[in-house]
Design a protein around this motif. Structure first.
Motif, PDB file in Angstrom:
ATOM      1  N   SER A  79     -39.467  -9.498  -3.428  1.00  0.00           N
ATOM      2  CA  SER A  79     -39.751  -8.935  -4.737  1.00  0.00           C
ATOM      3  C   SER A  79     -38.772  -9.466  -5.772  1.00  0.00           C
ATOM      4  CB  SER A  79     -39.694  -7.407  -4.679  1.00  0.00           C
ATOM      5  OG  SER A  79     -39.891  -6.842  -5.953  1.00  0.00           O
ATOM      6  N   SER A  82     -39.610 -13.070  -6.418  1.00  0.00           N
ATOM      7  CA  SER A  82     -40.823 -13.166  -7.224  1.00  0.00           C
ATOM      8  C   SER A  82     -40.541 -12.885  -8.692  1.00  0.00           C
ATOM      9  CB  SER A  82     -41.872 -12.195  -6.685  1.00  0.00           C
ATOM     10  OG  SER A  82     -43.040 -12.214  -7.482  1.00  0.00           O
ATOM     11  N   ASP A  83     -39.703 -11.879  -8.949  1.00  0.00           N
ATOM     12  CA  ASP A  83     -39.336 -11.580 -10.337  1.00  0.00           C
ATOM     13  C   ASP A  83     -38.584 -12.743 -10.961  1.00  0.00           C
ATOM     14  OD1 ASP A  83     -40.513  -9.125 -10.037  1.00  0.00           O
ATOM     15  OD2 ASP A  83     -38.622  -8.066  -9.620  1.00  0.00           O
ATOM     16  N   HIS A  85     -38.771 -15.932 -10.078  1.00  0.00           N
ATOM     17  CA  HIS A  85     -39.715 -17.035 -10.263  1.00  0.00           C
ATOM     18  C   HIS A  85     -40.606 -16.797 -11.475  1.00  0.00           C
ATOM     19  CE1 HIS A  85     -42.024 -20.528  -8.954  1.00  0.00           C
ATOM     20  NE2 HIS A  85     -43.130 -19.835  -9.167  1.00  0.00           N
ATOM     21  N   ARG A  86     -40.986 -15.545 -11.698  1.00  0.00           N
ATOM     22  CA  ARG A  86     -41.826 -15.223 -12.852  1.00  0.00           C
ATOM     23  C   ARG A  86     -41.065 -15.439 -14.157  1.00  0.00           C
ATOM     24  NH1 ARG A  86     -42.539 -10.400 -11.676  1.00  0.00           N
ATOM     25  NH2 ARG A  86     -44.163 -10.765 -10.120  1.00  0.00           N
ATOM     26  N   ARG A  87     -39.780 -15.102 -14.152  1.00  0.00           N
ATOM     27  CA  ARG A  87     -38.982 -15.315 -15.360  1.00  0.00           C
ATOM     28  C   ARG A  87     -38.781 -16.788 -15.661  1.00  0.00           C
ATOM     29  NH1 ARG A  87     -35.863 -11.016 -13.139  1.00  0.00           N
ATOM     30  NH2 ARG A  87     -34.366 -12.549 -12.335  1.00  0.00           N
ATOM     31  N   GLY A  89     -40.995 -19.033 -15.172  1.00  0.00           N
ATOM     32  CA  GLY A  89     -42.239 -19.534 -15.739  1.00  0.00           C
ATOM     33  C   GLY A  89     -42.755 -20.806 -15.093  1.00  0.00           C
ATOM     34  N   THR A  91     -45.247 -22.518 -13.016  1.00  0.00           N
ATOM     35  CA  THR A  91     -46.594 -22.288 -12.493  1.00  0.00           C
ATOM     36  C   THR A  91     -47.219 -23.549 -11.908  1.00  0.00           C
ATOM     37  OG1 THR A  91     -47.540 -22.686 -14.696  1.00  0.00           O
ATOM     38  CG2 THR A  91     -46.985 -20.402 -14.129  1.00  0.00           C
TER      39      THR A  91
END
Length: 261
Positions: A79, A82-83, A85-87, A89, A91
């Motif tokens: 988790s 994942s957070d 990696h999302r920050r 950006g 993709t």
């Protein structure tokens, strides 16, 4: 999938780790059908609550502690990653080689996290820890996922037609490779380490510090690191017990000092 998971749980003997996996899988499948998040700490809490309501004595057993420690650490770690990696950006979609490399990396990361989470409990209950678990899993998990399990599915599909001999042979050969690699690693020098059993307060501090790291969000979760480091020094404070009794009270060992006079 739910009846299949239940059938596997029955075949596996409904041990505490199997019950945990079945309860979490059932909740995950229900979440998929309802378009909700599949894996979260809520699923861990759900499985723990059901097991403890039915078998409260399992709380002090190594099966419960190691199984829930591993899955809690894995969900918390992935988790957080994942957070992050999302920050970032990022993709981009990697190619075939990149996806396979990411798969191997995930196997290694998963092994490191699960091994670190279960090591204090293994040392406390068994006074034993494996040194080459990372290498063993890096070999066994891809072989099981890419060789053994596909051959097993083909075997199951071919059974009604009496054509299961060849895929079953392929499946068995994959299992033999996994067992051979595990046996080879187990025979290497330094494959395992023995420790003195730490006092029970070290295990309690490990649980509190580990839960602090896993459940809180944000940087202040790192306040659990000092407590975790201190608890891992438990074998330093260990003393040899005078009496050891196994869980079934069938074996009893008594420490006796030699009379030197």
């Amino acid at each position: 999938a739910l009846p299949t998971a239940l059938g596997y749980a029955v075949l596996a003997g409904f041990t505490v780790p199997t019950e945990r996996a079945f309860l979490m899988t059932g909740l995950m499948l229900a979440g998929v059908m309802l378009d909700r998040r599949a894996l979260s700490m809520r699923s861990v809490a759900w499985a723990a609550a059901v097991i403890l309501l039915c078998r409260p004595e399992s709380l002090v057993g190594p099966g419960f502690q190691m199984s829930f420690a591993a899955v809690t650490a894995l969900i918390a770690a992935y988790s957080a990653m994942s957070d992050w990696h999302r920050r970032q950006g990022n993709t981009s979609t990697p190619g075939l080689a990149g996806r396979f490399g990411r798969y191997l990396l995930s196997v290694i990361v998963t092994t490191v996290i699960a091994s670190a989470a279960t090591a204090p409990f293994a040392i406390y209950h068994f006074q034993h820890a494996a040194a080459f678990g990372l290498v063993a899993n890096a070999v066994a998990v891809p072989l099981a996922a890419l060789w053994v399990m596909p051959a097993g599915i083909v075997t199951l599909a071919a059974m009604p037609f009496g054509l299961d001999a060849i895929p079953l042979t392929v499946m068995c050969s994959g299992i033999e490779v996994i067992l051979s690699s595990a046996g080879y690693l187990a025979q290497l020098p330094g494959a395992a380490f023995d420790f003195a059993a730490p006092p029970v307060w070290c295990l309690g501090l490990t649980c509190i510090a580990g839960l602090w790291l896993a459940l809180w969000r944000g940087r202040w979760r790192l306040l659990g690191v000092p407590g975790l480091i201190f608890s891992l020094a438990g074998p330093v404070f260990a003393t040899a017990p005078d009496i050891i009794i196994d869980g079934d009270a069938r074996l009893i060992a008594v420490l006796q000092a030699k009379d030197t006079e």
